[in-house]
Write a protein that holds these residues in place. Structure first.
Motif, mmCIF file in Angstrom:
data_model
loop_
_atom_site.group_PDB
_atom_site.id
_atom_site.type_symbol
_atom_site.label_atom_id
_atom_site.label_comp_id
_atom_site.label_asym_id
_atom_site.label_seq_id
_atom_site.Cartn_x
_atom_site.Cartn_y
_atom_site.Cartn_z
ATOM 1 N N SER A 46 0.825 -1.215 0.000
ATOM 2 C CA SER A 46 0.000 0.000 0.000
ATOM 3 C C SER A 46 0.859 1.265 0.000
ATOM 4 O O SER A 46 0.387 2.328 -0.402
ATOM 5 N N SER A 47 2.105 1.158 0.413
ATOM 6 C CA SER A 47 2.969 2.336 0.367
ATOM 7 C C SER A 47 3.524 2.594 -1.027
ATOM 8 O O SER A 47 4.042 3.680 -1.292
ATOM 9 N N ILE A 48 3.433 1.632 -1.936
ATOM 10 C CA ILE A 48 3.945 1.818 -3.295
ATOM 11 C C ILE A 48 3.059 2.785 -4.085
ATOM 12 O O ILE A 48 3.538 3.470 -4.982
ATOM 13 N N GLY A 49 1.771 2.866 -3.756
ATOM 14 C CA GLY A 49 0.880 3.793 -4.449
ATOM 15 C C GLY A 49 1.328 5.239 -4.344
ATOM 16 O O GLY A 49 1.095 6.043 -5.246
ATOM 17 N N VAL A 50 2.004 5.577 -3.255
ATOM 18 C CA VAL A 50 2.507 6.936 -3.067
ATOM 19 C C VAL A 50 3.576 7.254 -4.116
ATOM 20 O O VAL A 50 3.683 8.387 -4.583
ATOM 21 N N ILE A 51 4.347 6.237 -4.504
ATOM 22 C CA ILE A 51 5.366 6.450 -5.526
ATOM 23 C C ILE A 51 4.726 6.882 -6.836
ATOM 24 O O ILE A 51 5.249 7.742 -7.543
ATOM 25 N N GLY A 52 3.576 6.300 -7.165
ATOM 26 C CA GLY A 52 2.873 6.705 -8.379
ATOM 27 C C GLY A 52 2.425 8.156 -8.337
ATOM 28 O O GLY A 52 2.510 8.874 -9.339
ATOM 29 N N ILE A 53 1.965 8.594 -7.184
ATOM 30 C CA ILE A 53 1.534 9.988 -7.040
ATOM 31 C C ILE A 53 2.730 10.930 -7.176
ATOM 32 O O ILE A 53 2.680 11.938 -7.895
ATOM 33 N N LEU A 54 3.827 10.602 -6.500
ATOM 34 C CA LEU A 54 5.031 11.429 -6.594
ATOM 35 C C LEU A 54 5.601 11.424 -8.007
ATOM 36 O O LEU A 54 6.053 12.452 -8.506
ATOM 37 N N LEU A 55 5.562 10.274 -8.663
ATOM 38 C CA LEU A 55 6.076 10.165 -10.020
ATOM 39 C C LEU A 55 5.258 10.996 -10.996
ATOM 40 O O LEU A 55 5.810 11.644 -11.892
ATOM 41 N N GLY A 56 3.949 11.012 -10.814
ATOM 42 C CA GLY A 56 3.097 11.825 -11.674
ATOM 43 C C GLY A 56 3.372 13.308 -11.528
ATOM 44 O O GLY A 56 3.424 14.050 -12.512
ATOM 45 N N GLY A 57 3.561 13.765 -10.300
ATOM 46 C CA GLY A 57 3.855 15.177 -10.089
ATOM 47 C C GLY A 57 5.232 15.572 -10.574
ATOM 48 O O GLY A 57 5.424 16.627 -11.167
ATOM 49 N N TRP A 58 6.211 14.688 -10.360
ATOM 50 C CA TRP A 58 7.574 15.007 -10.759
ATOM 51 C C TRP A 58 7.742 14.964 -12.276
ATOM 52 O O TRP A 58 8.397 15.817 -12.870
ATOM 53 N N SER A 59 7.129 13.956 -12.922
ATOM 54 C CA SER A 59 7.319 13.793 -14.365
ATOM 55 C C SER A 59 6.546 14.825 -15.173
ATOM 56 O O SER A 59 6.796 14.976 -16.369
ATOM 57 N N SER A 60 5.625 15.545 -14.558
ATOM 58 C CA SER A 60 4.902 16.579 -15.293
ATOM 59 C C SER A 60 5.781 17.791 -15.584
ATOM 60 O O SER A 60 5.431 18.622 -16.406
ATOM 61 N N ASN A 61 6.905 17.897 -14.869
ATOM 62 C CA ASN A 61 7.841 19.007 -15.045
ATOM 63 C C ASN A 61 7.166 20.351 -14.753
ATOM 64 O O ASN A 61 7.391 21.336 -15.442
ATOM 65 N N ASN A 62 6.312 20.327 -13.747
ATOM 66 C CA ASN A 62 5.588 21.526 -13.339
ATOM 67 C C ASN A 62 5.796 21.673 -11.833
ATOM 68 O O ASN A 62 5.525 20.738 -11.068
ATOM 69 N N LYS A 63 6.249 22.832 -11.392
ATOM 70 C CA LYS A 63 6.563 22.994 -9.967
ATOM 71 C C LYS A 63 5.319 22.902 -9.094
ATOM 72 O O LYS A 63 5.372 22.386 -7.985
ATOM 73 N N PHE A 64 4.179 23.363 -9.584
ATOM 74 C CA PHE A 64 2.961 23.303 -8.777
ATOM 75 C C PHE A 64 2.436 21.873 -8.667
ATOM 76 O O PHE A 64 1.946 21.462 -7.614
ATOM 77 N N ALA A 65 2.538 21.113 -9.769
ATOM 78 C CA ALA A 65 2.144 19.703 -9.708
ATOM 79 C C ALA A 65 3.067 18.930 -8.779
ATOM 80 O O ALA A 65 2.623 18.045 -8.045
ATOM 81 N N LEU A 66 4.345 19.262 -8.782
ATOM 82 C CA LEU A 66 5.293 18.598 -7.889
ATOM 83 C C LEU A 66 4.994 18.924 -6.431
ATOM 84 O O LEU A 66 5.008 18.042 -5.573
ATOM 85 N N ILE A 67 4.672 20.191 -6.154
ATOM 86 C CA ILE A 67 4.314 20.561 -4.771
ATOM 87 C C ILE A 67 3.044 19.831 -4.338
ATOM 88 O O ILE A 67 2.966 19.316 -3.229
ATOM 89 N N GLY A 68 2.047 19.766 -5.227
ATOM 90 C CA GLY A 68 0.810 19.055 -4.897
ATOM 91 C C GLY A 68 1.058 17.570 -4.687
ATOM 92 O O GLY A 68 0.475 16.954 -3.782
ATOM 93 N N ALA A 69 1.900 16.966 -5.520
ATOM 94 C CA ALA A 69 2.215 15.552 -5.362
ATOM 95 C C ALA A 69 2.964 15.300 -4.064
ATOM 96 O O ALA A 69 2.722 14.297 -3.385
ATOM 97 N N MET A 70 3.868 16.187 -3.711
ATOM 98 C CA MET A 70 4.611 16.021 -2.456
ATOM 99 C C MET A 70 3.686 16.166 -1.242
ATOM 100 O O MET A 70 3.812 15.440 -0.266
ATOM 101 N N ARG A 71 2.757 17.101 -1.333
ATOM 102 C CA ARG A 71 1.790 17.245 -0.231
ATOM 103 C C ARG A 71 0.915 16.006 -0.109
ATOM 104 O O ARG A 71 0.621 15.540 1.003
ATOM 105 N N SER A 72 0.494 15.477 -1.250
ATOM 106 C CA SER A 72 -0.315 14.257 -1.229
ATOM 107 C C SER A 72 0.500 13.078 -0.721
ATOM 108 O O SER A 72 -0.020 12.218 0.010
ATOM 109 N N GLY A 73 1.760 13.004 -1.113
ATOM 110 C CA GLY A 73 2.613 11.913 -0.649
ATOM 111 C C GLY A 73 2.857 11.976 0.844
ATOM 112 O O GLY A 73 2.924 10.948 1.514
ATOM 113 N N VAL A 74 2.995 13.155 1.395
ATOM 114 C CA VAL A 74 3.198 13.300 2.830
ATOM 115 C C VAL A 74 1.948 12.861 3.599
ATOM 116 O O VAL A 74 2.045 12.272 4.664
ATOM 117 N N GLN A 75 0.799 13.138 3.042
ATOM 118 C CA GLN A 75 -0.447 12.720 3.715
ATOM 119 C C GLN A 75 -0.548 11.220 3.750
ATOM 120 O O GLN A 75 -1.081 10.628 4.628
#
Length: 167
Positions: free
Chosen positions: A138-167
């Protein structure tokens, strides 16, 4: 207890020639994953309709009742509408990783459901360390969220993905 994996594996072994046990194992796992995916896709469709009906009841509205009898085909119409929409994406995104990210979330959810016992006899994969496996997968799903935010190459998407990953 009924072991679905063993039952499907024996059924596949009765069809394939001798020496193909690994093919039967893989075939059983793929078949079970497809069965689970179908069951939870239909359950998701029904629960979306139920949520929309309850929200309409709370808000004193009629709710979704235009498509099909009592609105039963409304979620299918919504899915068709979403599929027919134009796909947009970021120009600078890493396309491979951006498209791979949702699969991390889906596959980890299906793998977590594999060890979840629905009844005393009904579970797909019976292992002794089921709760540890459930926590790890169940912790692997967080990697998908972080990967989506990071691979978008958008700083706001990365911040949102990091916030979601921390939750």
């Amino acid at each position: 207890p009924l072991n679905i994996t063993k039952t499907i594996q024996d059924l596949i072994l009765s069809v394939v020639p001798e020496g193909w046990e690994s093919v039967a194992n893989i075939g059983a796992m793929v078949t079970i994953a497809l069965i689970y995916l179908a069951i939870f896709a239909v359950a998701g469709l029904y629960l979306v309709l139920l949520e929309r009906k309850v929200a309409a009841w709370f808000q004193l509205r009629i709710g979704p009742n235009r498509v099909g009898y009592w609105g039963l085909l409304q979620t299918m119409a919504d899915a068709l509408k979403l599929v027919s929409k134009e796909l947009t994406g970021t120009v600078k995104a890493d396309k491979f990783l951006y498209n791979l990210a949702p699969y991390f979330v889906i596959v980890s959810a299906l793998m977590a459901l594999a060890v979840f016992p629905f009844t005393q006899e009904f579970q797909a994969f019976d292992i002794n360390i089921g709760i540890l496996f459930l926590l790890a997968i169940s912790s692997i799903g967080v990697i998908g969220i972080l990967l989506g935010g990071w691979s978008s190459n958008n700083k706001f998407a990365l911040i949102g993905a990091m916030r979601s990953g921390v939750q």
